[in-house]
Design a protein around this motif. Structure first.
Motif, PDB file in Angstrom:
ATOM      1  N   ILE A  81       0.848  -1.193   0.000  1.00 45.49           N
ATOM      2  CA  ILE A  81       0.000   0.000   0.000  1.00 45.49           C
ATOM      3  C   ILE A  81       0.881   1.239   0.000  1.00 45.49           C
ATOM      4  N   LEU A  82       1.946   1.234   0.781  1.00 50.24           N
ATOM      5  CA  LEU A  82       2.846   2.383   0.822  1.00 50.24           C
ATOM      6  C   LEU A  82       3.560   2.562  -0.510  1.00 50.24           C
ATOM      7  N   TYR A 113       2.363   1.996  -3.406  1.00 49.95           N
ATOM      8  CA  TYR A 113       1.402   2.683  -4.272  1.00 49.95           C
ATOM      9  C   TYR A 113       1.376   4.184  -3.953  1.00 49.95           C
ATOM     10  N   TRP A 114       1.396   4.513  -2.653  1.00 53.26           N
ATOM     11  CA  TRP A 114       1.371   5.916  -2.265  1.00 53.26           C
ATOM     12  C   TRP A 114       2.659   6.633  -2.687  1.00 53.26           C
ATOM     13  N   GLN A 155       2.332   7.146  -6.502  1.00 53.20           N
ATOM     14  CA  GLN A 155       1.233   7.976  -7.012  1.00 53.20           C
ATOM     15  C   GLN A 155       0.953   9.205  -6.158  1.00 53.20           C
ATOM     16  N   GLY A 156       1.125   9.081  -4.857  1.00 51.99           N
ATOM     17  CA  GLY A 156       0.742  10.163  -3.954  1.00 51.99           C
ATOM     18  C   GLY A 156       1.851  11.153  -3.669  1.00 51.99           C
ATOM     19  N   ARG A 215       2.514  14.179  -5.906  1.00 50.70           N
ATOM     20  CA  ARG A 215       1.474  15.208  -5.956  1.00 50.70           C
ATOM     21  C   ARG A 215       1.626  16.247  -4.843  1.00 50.70           C
ATOM     22  N   LEU A 216       2.551  16.003  -3.928  1.00 49.52           N
ATOM     23  CA  LEU A 216       2.688  16.917  -2.797  1.00 49.52           C
ATOM     24  C   LEU A 216       3.606  18.069  -3.138  1.00 49.52           C
TER      25      LEU A 216
END
Lengths: 282, 204
Positions: B101-102, B104-105, B108-109, B112-113
Protein backbone atom coordinates in the motif's frame (compact mmCIF):
# COMPACT_ATOMS: atom_id res chain seq x y z
CA UNK A 1 -38.18 -21.32 -8.15
CA UNK A 2 -40.51 -20.35 -5.33
CA UNK A 3 -39.94 -23.72 -3.70
CA UNK A 4 -36.18 -23.26 -3.91
CA UNK A 5 -36.45 -19.73 -2.45
CA UNK A 6 -38.52 -21.06 0.46
CA UNK A 7 -36.12 -23.94 1.06
CA UNK A 8 -32.97 -21.80 0.95
CA UNK A 9 -34.23 -18.95 3.11
CA UNK A 10 -37.08 -20.26 5.24
CA UNK A 11 -36.75 -24.00 5.81
CA UNK A 12 -36.58 -24.41 9.59
CA UNK A 13 -33.01 -24.45 10.86
CA UNK A 14 -31.59 -25.38 14.23
CA UNK A 15 -30.64 -22.41 16.47
CA UNK A 16 -27.10 -23.78 16.63
CA UNK A 17 -26.69 -22.26 13.13
CA UNK A 18 -26.97 -18.72 14.48
CA UNK A 19 -24.95 -19.43 17.61
CA UNK A 20 -22.16 -20.94 15.52
CA UNK A 21 -22.25 -18.04 13.04
CA UNK A 22 -22.02 -15.52 15.88
CA UNK A 23 -19.07 -17.32 17.49
CA UNK A 24 -17.21 -17.85 14.19
CA UNK A 25 -17.67 -14.26 13.00
CA UNK A 26 -16.74 -12.71 16.35
CA UNK A 27 -13.70 -14.96 16.74
CA UNK A 28 -12.56 -14.21 13.18
CA UNK A 29 -12.86 -10.47 13.74
CA UNK A 30 -10.99 -10.66 17.04
CA UNK A 31 -8.19 -12.65 15.41
CA UNK A 32 -7.77 -10.07 12.66
CA UNK A 33 -7.96 -7.08 15.03
CA UNK A 34 -5.45 -8.60 17.46
CA UNK A 35 -3.20 -9.07 14.42
CA UNK A 36 -3.61 -5.35 13.60
CA UNK A 37 -3.24 -3.91 17.11
CA UNK A 38 -2.30 -0.43 15.95
CA UNK A 39 -5.14 0.29 13.51
CA UNK A 40 -6.28 3.45 15.33
CA UNK A 41 -2.81 4.92 14.72
CA UNK A 42 -3.93 5.43 11.14
CA UNK A 43 -5.74 8.56 12.31
CA UNK A 44 -2.38 9.99 13.35
CA UNK A 45 -1.10 9.87 9.76
CA UNK A 46 -0.91 13.33 8.13
CA UNK A 47 -3.63 14.29 5.66
CA UNK A 48 -1.06 14.24 2.87
CA UNK A 49 -1.24 10.45 2.90
CA UNK A 50 -4.96 10.46 2.09
CA UNK A 51 -4.69 12.52 -1.12
CA UNK A 52 -5.20 9.46 -3.34
CA UNK A 53 -8.45 8.50 -1.68
CA UNK A 54 -11.68 10.23 -2.79
CA UNK A 55 -12.25 13.19 -0.44
CA UNK A 56 -15.42 11.71 1.02
CA UNK A 57 -13.94 8.25 1.60
CA UNK A 58 -12.62 8.89 5.15
CA UNK A 59 -15.88 10.49 6.37
CA UNK A 60 -17.83 7.65 4.73
CA UNK A 61 -16.29 5.39 7.35
CA UNK A 62 -16.36 7.93 10.13
CA UNK A 63 -12.69 8.82 10.28
CA UNK A 64 -11.09 12.15 9.52
CA UNK A 65 -14.03 13.79 11.28
CA UNK A 66 -11.94 15.29 14.05
CA UNK A 67 -12.15 12.52 16.65
CA UNK A 68 -8.80 12.69 18.48
CA UNK A 69 -6.51 9.66 18.44
CA UNK A 70 -7.29 8.73 22.08
CA UNK A 71 -10.96 8.71 21.11
CA UNK A 72 -10.20 6.23 18.34
CA UNK A 73 -8.40 4.01 20.82
CA UNK A 74 -11.46 4.11 23.09
CA UNK A 75 -13.65 3.01 20.16
CA UNK A 76 -11.11 0.30 19.31
CA UNK A 77 -11.24 -1.01 22.87
CA UNK A 78 -15.04 -0.88 22.75
CA UNK A 79 -14.94 -2.92 19.53
CA UNK A 80 -12.93 -5.65 21.24
CA UNK A 81 -15.37 -5.71 24.16
CA UNK A 82 -18.34 -5.89 21.80
CA UNK A 83 -16.77 -8.79 19.93
CA UNK A 84 -16.04 -10.59 23.18
CA UNK A 85 -19.64 -10.06 24.26
CA UNK A 86 -20.86 -11.34 20.88
CA UNK A 87 -18.58 -14.36 21.18
CA UNK A 88 -19.97 -15.18 24.60
CA UNK A 89 -23.56 -14.43 23.64
CA UNK A 90 -23.99 -11.60 26.14
CA UNK A 91 -26.67 -9.22 24.87
CA UNK A 92 -26.07 -10.85 21.53
CA UNK A 93 -28.00 -8.54 19.23
CA UNK A 94 -26.69 -5.31 20.76
CA UNK A 95 -23.11 -6.55 20.88
CA UNK A 96 -23.31 -7.82 17.27
CA UNK A 97 -24.66 -4.48 16.04
CA UNK A 98 -22.05 -2.50 17.99
CA UNK A 99 -19.28 -4.74 16.70
CA UNK A 100 -20.56 -4.63 13.11
CA UNK A 101 -20.72 -0.82 13.07
CA UNK A 102 -17.31 -0.37 14.68
CA UNK A 103 -15.78 -2.89 12.27
CA UNK A 104 -17.28 -0.84 9.42
CA UNK A 105 -15.36 2.12 10.88
CA UNK A 106 -12.01 0.43 11.50
CA UNK A 107 -11.63 -2.22 8.78
CA UNK A 108 -10.99 0.22 5.90
CA UNK A 109 -8.31 2.16 7.77
CA UNK A 110 -5.56 -0.23 6.71
CA UNK A 111 -5.91 0.68 3.02
CA UNK A 112 -7.55 4.11 3.12
CA UNK A 113 -4.39 5.81 1.82
CA UNK A 114 -4.74 3.86 -1.43
CA UNK A 115 -8.53 4.10 -1.77
CA UNK A 116 -9.38 0.58 -0.50
CA UNK A 117 -7.95 -1.53 -3.31
CA UNK A 118 -8.13 -4.84 -1.47
CA UNK A 119 -10.07 -4.26 1.74
CA UNK A 120 -12.28 -7.18 0.68
CA UNK A 121 -9.32 -9.46 1.42
CA UNK A 122 -8.58 -8.12 4.88
CA UNK A 123 -10.66 -10.78 6.64
CA UNK A 124 -13.26 -8.39 8.09
CA UNK A 125 -15.73 -7.98 5.21
CA UNK A 126 -18.01 -10.91 6.06
CA UNK A 127 -17.84 -10.17 9.82
CA UNK A 128 -19.02 -6.59 9.21
CA UNK A 129 -22.09 -7.74 7.30
CA UNK A 130 -22.62 -10.96 9.21
CA UNK A 131 -22.61 -9.37 12.65
CA UNK A 132 -25.09 -6.74 11.47
CA UNK A 133 -27.32 -9.48 10.05
CA UNK A 134 -27.20 -11.31 13.36
CA UNK A 135 -28.27 -8.07 15.04
CA UNK A 136 -31.35 -8.03 12.78
CA UNK A 137 -32.22 -11.65 13.61
CA UNK A 138 -33.32 -13.64 16.62
CA UNK A 139 -30.66 -14.50 19.20
CA UNK A 140 -31.54 -17.99 20.38
CA UNK A 141 -29.62 -20.22 22.75
CA UNK A 142 -28.09 -23.22 21.03
CA UNK A 143 -30.75 -25.63 22.26
CA UNK A 144 -34.26 -25.33 20.99
CA UNK A 145 -36.53 -26.22 18.13
CA UNK A 146 -35.71 -25.36 14.53
CA UNK A 147 -37.40 -22.29 13.06
CA UNK A 148 -37.50 -20.37 9.79
CA UNK A 149 -36.19 -17.34 11.71
CA UNK A 150 -32.90 -19.16 12.19
CA UNK A 151 -32.45 -20.08 8.52
CA UNK A 152 -32.45 -16.83 6.55
CA UNK A 153 -29.72 -14.99 8.54
CA UNK A 154 -27.46 -18.02 8.46
CA UNK A 155 -28.00 -18.68 4.76
CA UNK A 156 -27.42 -15.00 3.94
CA UNK A 157 -24.12 -14.98 5.82
CA UNK A 158 -23.07 -18.20 4.07
CA UNK A 159 -23.95 -16.69 0.71
CA UNK A 160 -21.99 -13.50 1.40
CA UNK A 161 -18.98 -15.67 2.21
CA UNK A 162 -19.48 -17.80 -0.91
CA UNK A 163 -19.64 -14.70 -3.11
CA UNK A 164 -16.01 -14.12 -2.12
CA UNK A 165 -15.24 -17.09 -4.40
CA UNK A 166 -17.86 -16.49 -7.11
CA UNK A 167 -17.29 -12.79 -7.81
CA UNK A 168 -13.55 -13.15 -8.56
CA UNK A 169 -14.57 -15.44 -11.42
CA UNK A 170 -16.89 -12.78 -12.79
CA UNK A 171 -14.05 -10.28 -12.49
CA UNK A 172 -11.61 -12.59 -14.26
CA UNK A 173 -14.08 -13.19 -17.08
CA UNK A 174 -14.78 -9.49 -17.40
CA UNK A 175 -11.20 -8.21 -17.38
CA UNK A 176 -9.31 -11.13 -18.91
CA UNK A 177 -11.90 -13.36 -20.55
CA UNK A 178 -12.08 -17.15 -20.42
CA UNK A 179 -8.37 -17.46 -21.27
CA UNK A 180 -7.65 -16.57 -17.64
CA UNK A 181 -8.50 -20.19 -16.87
CA UNK A 182 -5.66 -21.69 -18.88
CA UNK A 183 -2.50 -23.46 -17.86
CA UNK A 184 -0.38 -20.80 -19.53
CA UNK A 185 -1.94 -18.02 -17.46
CA UNK A 186 -1.45 -19.97 -14.22
CA UNK A 187 2.16 -20.61 -15.21
CA UNK A 188 2.97 -16.93 -15.67
CA UNK A 189 0.99 -15.93 -12.57
CA UNK A 190 3.15 -18.29 -10.58
CA UNK A 191 6.37 -17.03 -12.15
CA UNK A 192 5.41 -13.38 -11.90
CA UNK A 193 4.40 -13.62 -8.25
CA UNK A 194 7.48 -15.70 -7.47
CA UNK A 195 9.58 -12.65 -8.28
CA UNK A 196 7.63 -10.66 -5.66
CA UNK A 197 6.70 -13.15 -2.93
CA UNK A 198 9.22 -15.94 -3.46
CA UNK A 199 6.43 -18.54 -3.07
CA UNK A 200 8.25 -21.87 -2.49
CA UNK A 201 6.46 -24.02 -5.08
CA UNK A 202 5.92 -21.37 -7.76
CA UNK A 203 8.74 -22.50 -10.04
CA UNK A 204 7.87 -26.17 -9.56
CA UNK A 205 4.27 -25.48 -10.59
CA UNK A 206 5.30 -23.35 -13.56
CA UNK A 207 7.52 -26.18 -14.85
CA UNK A 208 4.57 -28.59 -15.03
CA UNK A 209 1.98 -27.66 -17.71
CA UNK A 210 -0.41 -30.42 -16.65
CA UNK A 211 -0.48 -29.14 -13.07
CA UNK A 212 -1.06 -25.60 -14.33
CA UNK A 213 -4.02 -26.76 -16.38
CA UNK A 214 -5.40 -28.66 -13.39
CA UNK A 215 -5.08 -25.56 -11.21
CA UNK A 216 -6.86 -23.45 -13.82
CA UNK A 217 -9.75 -25.92 -14.10
CA UNK A 218 -9.92 -26.45 -10.35
CA UNK A 219 -10.06 -22.71 -9.74
CA UNK A 220 -12.93 -22.32 -12.19
CA UNK A 221 -14.93 -25.20 -10.71
CA UNK A 222 -14.41 -24.09 -7.12
CA UNK A 223 -15.26 -20.44 -7.74
CA UNK A 224 -18.25 -21.02 -9.99
CA UNK A 225 -19.70 -23.70 -7.72
CA UNK A 226 -19.30 -21.75 -4.49
CA UNK A 227 -22.86 -20.34 -4.21
CA UNK A 228 -24.20 -23.91 -4.18
CA UNK A 229 -22.98 -24.25 -0.60
CA UNK A 230 -26.11 -22.37 0.46
CA UNK A 231 -28.38 -24.79 -1.36
CA UNK A 232 -26.75 -28.09 -0.47
CA UNK A 233 -25.03 -28.99 2.83
CA UNK A 234 -23.59 -32.06 1.08
CA UNK A 235 -21.95 -29.86 -1.51
CA UNK A 236 -20.65 -27.67 1.30
CA UNK A 237 -19.09 -30.77 2.85
CA UNK A 238 -17.08 -31.28 -0.35
CA UNK A 239 -16.40 -27.59 -0.84
CA UNK A 240 -14.63 -27.04 2.49
CA UNK A 241 -11.70 -29.44 1.97
CA UNK A 242 -11.45 -28.35 -1.67
CA UNK A 243 -11.23 -24.73 -0.55
CA UNK A 244 -8.62 -25.59 2.07
CA UNK A 245 -6.54 -27.29 -0.61
CA UNK A 246 -7.07 -24.30 -2.93
CA UNK A 247 -5.88 -21.77 -0.35
CA UNK A 248 -2.93 -23.89 0.76
CA UNK A 249 -1.90 -24.19 -2.86
CA UNK A 250 -2.18 -20.45 -3.40
CA UNK A 251 0.05 -19.73 -0.40
CA UNK A 252 2.70 -22.13 -1.68
CA UNK A 253 2.59 -21.22 -5.38
CA UNK A 254 1.53 -17.57 -5.54
CA UNK A 255 2.18 -16.21 -2.05
CA UNK A 256 -1.32 -14.95 -1.30
CA UNK A 257 -2.84 -15.68 2.12
CA UNK A 258 -6.61 -15.83 2.70
CA UNK A 259 -7.33 -14.14 6.05
CA UNK A 260 -10.97 -15.30 5.90
CA UNK A 261 -9.94 -18.97 5.95
CA UNK A 262 -11.51 -19.67 9.39
CA UNK A 263 -14.85 -18.56 7.97
CA UNK A 264 -15.02 -21.90 6.16
CA UNK A 265 -16.47 -23.04 9.50
CA UNK A 266 -19.64 -21.20 8.44
CA UNK A 267 -20.15 -23.97 5.88
CA UNK A 268 -20.31 -26.76 8.47
CA UNK A 269 -23.79 -28.30 8.61
CA UNK A 270 -24.64 -26.78 11.98
CA UNK A 271 -28.30 -27.54 11.39
CA UNK A 272 -27.67 -31.29 11.21
CA UNK A 273 -25.22 -31.09 14.10
CA UNK A 274 -27.75 -29.28 16.28
CA UNK A 275 -30.47 -31.79 15.49
CA UNK A 276 -28.09 -34.68 16.21
CA UNK A 277 -27.17 -33.17 19.56
CA UNK A 278 -30.87 -32.76 20.38
CA UNK A 279 -31.45 -36.46 19.71
CA UNK A 280 -28.74 -37.53 22.16
CA UNK A 281 -30.20 -39.21 25.22
CA UNK A 282 -29.78 -36.88 28.21
CA UNK B 1 -21.15 11.71 -4.78
CA UNK B 2 -20.19 8.03 -5.30
CA UNK B 3 -18.96 7.85 -1.71
CA UNK B 4 -22.27 9.25 -0.44
CA UNK B 5 -24.15 6.65 -2.48
CA UNK B 6 -21.97 3.93 -1.03
CA UNK B 7 -22.58 5.19 2.48
CA UNK B 8 -26.27 5.32 1.66
CA UNK B 9 -26.27 1.70 0.49
CA UNK B 10 -24.90 0.61 3.86
CA UNK B 11 -27.31 2.81 5.79
CA UNK B 12 -30.23 1.38 3.81
CA UNK B 13 -28.99 -2.12 4.61
CA UNK B 14 -29.04 -1.23 8.30
CA UNK B 15 -32.48 0.38 8.06
CA UNK B 16 -34.04 -2.58 6.26
CA UNK B 17 -32.45 -4.98 8.72
CA UNK B 18 -33.41 -3.15 11.88
CA UNK B 19 -36.95 -2.82 10.57
CA UNK B 20 -37.29 -6.58 10.92
CA UNK B 21 -36.95 -6.30 14.69
CA UNK B 22 -40.08 -4.17 14.97
CA UNK B 23 -42.31 -6.46 12.87
CA UNK B 24 -44.21 -9.63 13.68
CA UNK B 25 -45.90 -12.38 11.73
CA UNK B 26 -46.55 -11.76 8.04
CA UNK B 27 -45.14 -8.22 8.23
CA UNK B 28 -41.90 -9.58 9.63
CA UNK B 29 -41.67 -12.09 6.81
CA UNK B 30 -42.16 -9.30 4.28
CA UNK B 31 -39.48 -7.22 5.97
CA UNK B 32 -37.08 -10.19 5.76
CA UNK B 33 -37.92 -10.66 2.07
CA UNK B 34 -37.20 -6.98 1.46
CA UNK B 35 -33.79 -7.24 3.14
CA UNK B 36 -32.95 -10.40 1.19
CA UNK B 37 -34.00 -8.82 -2.09
CA UNK B 38 -31.96 -5.70 -1.33
CA UNK B 39 -28.79 -7.55 -0.36
CA UNK B 40 -29.03 -9.99 -3.26
CA UNK B 41 -29.77 -7.22 -5.71
CA UNK B 42 -26.98 -4.99 -4.47
CA UNK B 43 -24.49 -7.88 -4.50
CA UNK B 44 -25.55 -8.82 -8.03
CA UNK B 45 -25.10 -5.20 -9.17
CA UNK B 46 -21.67 -4.96 -7.58
CA UNK B 47 -20.57 -8.37 -8.85
CA UNK B 48 -21.70 -7.78 -12.42
CA UNK B 49 -20.51 -4.18 -12.75
CA UNK B 50 -17.34 -4.73 -10.68
CA UNK B 51 -17.97 -1.41 -8.94
CA UNK B 52 -16.85 -2.00 -5.38
CA UNK B 53 -19.17 -0.86 -2.59
CA UNK B 54 -17.36 -2.23 0.44
CA UNK B 55 -18.57 -4.11 2.45
CA UNK B 56 -20.76 -5.08 -0.53
CA UNK B 57 -17.62 -5.83 -2.44
CA UNK B 58 -16.81 -7.03 -5.92
CA UNK B 59 -13.87 -9.10 -4.65
CA UNK B 60 -11.69 -7.95 -7.55
CA UNK B 61 -8.24 -9.49 -7.32
CA UNK B 62 -5.77 -11.22 -9.65
CA UNK B 63 -7.92 -10.56 -12.67
CA UNK B 64 -5.37 -9.75 -15.36
CA UNK B 65 -3.82 -12.23 -17.75
CA UNK B 66 -0.18 -12.93 -17.06
CA UNK B 67 2.31 -13.43 -19.89
CA UNK B 68 6.03 -13.94 -20.16
CA UNK B 69 6.42 -10.28 -21.11
CA UNK B 70 3.94 -8.88 -18.53
CA UNK B 71 5.76 -6.02 -16.78
CA UNK B 72 5.99 -6.27 -12.99
CA UNK B 73 7.10 -3.16 -11.12
CA UNK B 74 7.97 -2.69 -7.49
CA UNK B 75 9.25 0.10 -5.28
CA UNK B 76 11.65 -1.13 -2.61
CA UNK B 77 12.16 1.01 0.47
CA UNK B 78 15.40 1.06 2.44
CA UNK B 79 16.54 2.70 5.66
CA UNK B 80 20.01 4.25 5.52
CA UNK B 81 22.20 4.17 8.63
CA UNK B 82 24.81 6.72 9.64
CA UNK B 83 27.57 4.87 7.77
CA UNK B 84 25.59 4.87 4.53
CA UNK B 85 24.56 1.24 4.80
CA UNK B 86 21.21 0.34 3.24
CA UNK B 87 18.74 -1.88 5.12
CA UNK B 88 15.71 -3.26 3.31
CA UNK B 89 12.68 -2.36 5.38
CA UNK B 90 10.34 -5.08 6.60
CA UNK B 91 6.89 -4.93 4.93
CA UNK B 92 5.31 -4.19 8.34
CA UNK B 93 7.67 -1.27 9.07
CA UNK B 94 4.96 1.33 8.45
CA UNK B 95 2.14 -0.62 10.07
CA UNK B 96 -0.86 -0.25 9.98
CA UNK B 97 -0.01 0.59 6.35
CA UNK B 98 1.47 -2.43 4.59
CA UNK B 99 4.44 -2.24 2.24
CA UNK B 100 2.44 -2.77 -0.96
CA UNK B 101 0.00 0.00 0.00
CA UNK B 102 2.85 2.38 0.82
CA UNK B 103 4.54 1.54 -2.47
CA UNK B 104 1.40 2.68 -4.27
CA UNK B 105 1.37 5.92 -2.27
CA UNK B 106 5.08 6.60 -2.92
CA UNK B 107 4.53 6.12 -6.66
CA UNK B 108 1.23 7.98 -7.01
CA UNK B 109 0.74 10.16 -3.95
CA UNK B 110 4.16 11.57 -3.08
CA UNK B 111 4.72 13.25 -6.48
CA UNK B 112 1.47 15.21 -5.96
CA UNK B 113 2.69 16.92 -2.80
CA UNK B 114 4.22 20.36 -2.67
CA UNK B 115 7.58 21.02 -1.01
CA UNK B 116 6.39 21.50 2.56
CA UNK B 117 3.89 18.65 2.38
CA UNK B 118 6.50 16.34 0.90
CA UNK B 119 9.00 17.17 3.64
CA UNK B 120 6.42 16.57 6.38
CA UNK B 121 5.28 13.27 4.89
CA UNK B 122 8.80 11.93 4.46
CA UNK B 123 9.79 13.06 7.94
CA UNK B 124 6.79 11.13 9.25
CA UNK B 125 7.82 8.00 7.33
CA UNK B 126 11.42 8.25 8.55
CA UNK B 127 10.17 8.53 12.12
CA UNK B 128 7.96 5.44 11.63
CA UNK B 129 10.85 3.51 10.13
CA UNK B 130 13.03 4.49 13.05
CA UNK B 131 10.38 3.42 15.58
CA UNK B 132 10.16 0.02 13.87
CA UNK B 133 13.96 -0.26 13.81
CA UNK B 134 14.06 0.24 17.57
CA UNK B 135 11.45 -2.50 18.01
CA UNK B 136 13.44 -4.95 15.90
CA UNK B 137 16.71 -4.16 17.65
CA UNK B 138 14.98 -4.69 21.01
CA UNK B 139 13.86 -8.13 19.81
CA UNK B 140 10.21 -7.14 19.57
CA UNK B 141 7.92 -8.11 16.72
CA UNK B 142 6.39 -5.95 14.03
CA UNK B 143 2.98 -6.29 12.46
CA UNK B 144 0.71 -9.28 13.10
CA UNK B 145 3.15 -10.98 15.48
CA UNK B 146 3.08 -8.12 17.97
CA UNK B 147 0.37 -9.62 20.19
CA UNK B 148 -0.29 -13.05 18.74
CA UNK B 149 3.17 -14.19 17.74
CA UNK B 150 3.17 -16.84 15.02
CA UNK B 151 -0.64 -17.06 15.29
CA UNK B 152 -1.06 -13.53 13.99
CA UNK B 153 -2.90 -13.17 10.68
CA UNK B 154 -0.55 -11.81 8.02
CA UNK B 155 -1.59 -9.39 5.30
CA UNK B 156 -2.92 -11.28 2.28
CA UNK B 157 0.16 -10.53 0.15
CA UNK B 158 3.01 -12.53 1.68
CA UNK B 159 6.03 -10.35 0.93
CA UNK B 160 9.40 -11.56 2.20
CA UNK B 161 10.26 -10.41 5.73
CA UNK B 162 13.40 -8.40 6.44
CA UNK B 163 14.02 -8.81 10.16
CA UNK B 164 17.54 -7.36 10.28
CA UNK B 165 18.03 -3.79 11.40
CA UNK B 166 21.09 -1.72 12.35
CA UNK B 167 21.81 -0.82 15.95
CA UNK B 168 22.39 2.80 14.95
CA UNK B 169 19.48 5.00 13.89
CA UNK B 170 18.34 5.51 10.35
CA UNK B 171 19.36 8.90 8.99
CA UNK B 172 17.52 8.66 5.68
CA UNK B 173 15.09 6.72 3.56
CA UNK B 174 15.74 5.54 0.03
CA UNK B 175 13.38 4.05 -2.49
CA UNK B 176 14.32 2.22 -5.67
CA UNK B 177 11.98 1.39 -8.54
CA UNK B 178 12.44 -1.80 -10.49
CA UNK B 179 10.52 -3.25 -13.40
CA UNK B 180 10.98 -6.68 -14.90
CA UNK B 181 9.16 -9.46 -16.68
CA UNK B 182 8.94 -13.07 -15.52
CA UNK B 183 11.18 -13.97 -18.44
CA UNK B 184 13.82 -11.42 -17.28
CA UNK B 185 13.77 -12.71 -13.74
CA UNK B 186 14.15 -16.34 -14.84
CA UNK B 187 16.96 -15.51 -17.21
CA UNK B 188 18.96 -13.50 -14.66
CA UNK B 189 17.65 -13.86 -11.11
CA UNK B 190 18.76 -11.02 -8.80
CA UNK B 191 20.04 -8.97 -11.72
CA UNK B 192 17.00 -6.74 -12.17
CA UNK B 193 18.15 -3.14 -12.64
CA UNK B 194 16.83 -0.59 -10.20
CA UNK B 195 16.54 3.18 -10.28
CA UNK B 196 16.82 5.48 -7.27
CA UNK B 197 13.54 7.39 -7.02
CA UNK B 198 13.76 8.82 -3.51
CA UNK B 199 16.40 9.76 -1.00
CA UNK B 200 15.34 11.79 1.99
CA UNK B 201 16.94 13.72 3.45
CA UNK B 202 19.71 13.75 0.87
CA UNK B 203 22.73 11.90 2.22
CA UNK B 204 25.99 13.70 1.63
Amino acid sequence: MRGLWERVWFAPAHPLCLVAARVVLAAQALWILLSRPDLPEMTRWPRAFFRLAPPLLPPRFGFGLGLPVPGEWVLFALLHLALLAALLGWRARASCLTAGLLLYHFAPMEEAVAGLPHTAFGGLTVPVLGLCILAFAEAPSWRGGPAADYRWPFALIQLLFALGYFFPTLAKLRFAGPLWFTGENIRYYALGNFTITGAPLAVALAARPLWCRAVALGTLLLEVGAPLVVVSPRFALLFVPAALLFHTGIVLTIGYFFPSLPLLLLLVDWDALGRALDRRPS
Amino acid sequence: MPELLRLGSFVLFLALGLRIRSRNGALRRRAVQALLAYVLGLCALVGLTQKDDWPFTSHTIAVGRARADSPICQTQVFGVDGRGGEWRLDPYTFTPVYDSILQYWLEQGLPRLDGAGREAALAFLLARAEASRRRLVAGRALGPQRLLGAAGAPYWLLLPRWPEAPREPYVALRAYASCWTPADALRAPGAVPRRLTLEWPPVR
